[in-house]
Design an enzyme around this catalytic site. Structure first.
Site: not given
Length: 138
Positions: A115, A126, A111, A108, A71, A124
């Protein structure tokens, strides 16, 4: 005083964050920005060790849970402890997804998506490389 000013164990003013973080780190960690895909310094990190929050050094992920999801960002299938992560509903940019933050300082991280059927959890995480620090196993 902001409503959630003391919500996290580690509290710093915006001025303190801006002093401690680079402009880009501040943008990602405190303003929920993101780094461009395939540009993060930890994307290809494969050594044994642990990943910690850049904002407060909280232990977030074990290297054994990192996998190549293709990704463009470092991906993990589970945090070291569910209490390490705060989950926030994110409906920005016309999407519905789950933002993950450090539960210790509110920074932060990225996310989480469900999937990844190739992982033990199907999840996952990410994560922006700029949001985390890698510590090699001694």
């Amino acid at each position: 005083m902001a409503e959630n000013e003391f919500k996290y164990q580690v509290y710093k003013t915006d001025e303190q964050w801006k002093t401690e973080l680079s402009e880009f780190e501040y943008h990602v960690l405190r303003m929920a920005g993101t780094e461009r895909a395939y540009t993060g310094e930890l994307l290809k990190e494969e050594r044994e060790g642990s990943y910690h929050c850049r904002g407060c050094d909280a232990f977030l992920f074990v290297a054994d849970t990192k996998f190549d999801s293709h990704c463009g960002w470092p991906s993990f299938y589970k945090p070291q402890d569910n209490a390490a992560i705060e989950y926030i509903e994110d409906k920005a940019h016309g999407m519905s997804r789950t933002e993950v933050r450090c539960s210790n300082c509110g920074s932060h991280l990225g996310h989480v998506f469900d999937d990844a059927p190739q992982t033990p959890t199907g999840d996952r995480y990410c994560i922006n490389s700029v949001s985390i620090i890698f510590k090699p196993k001694a």
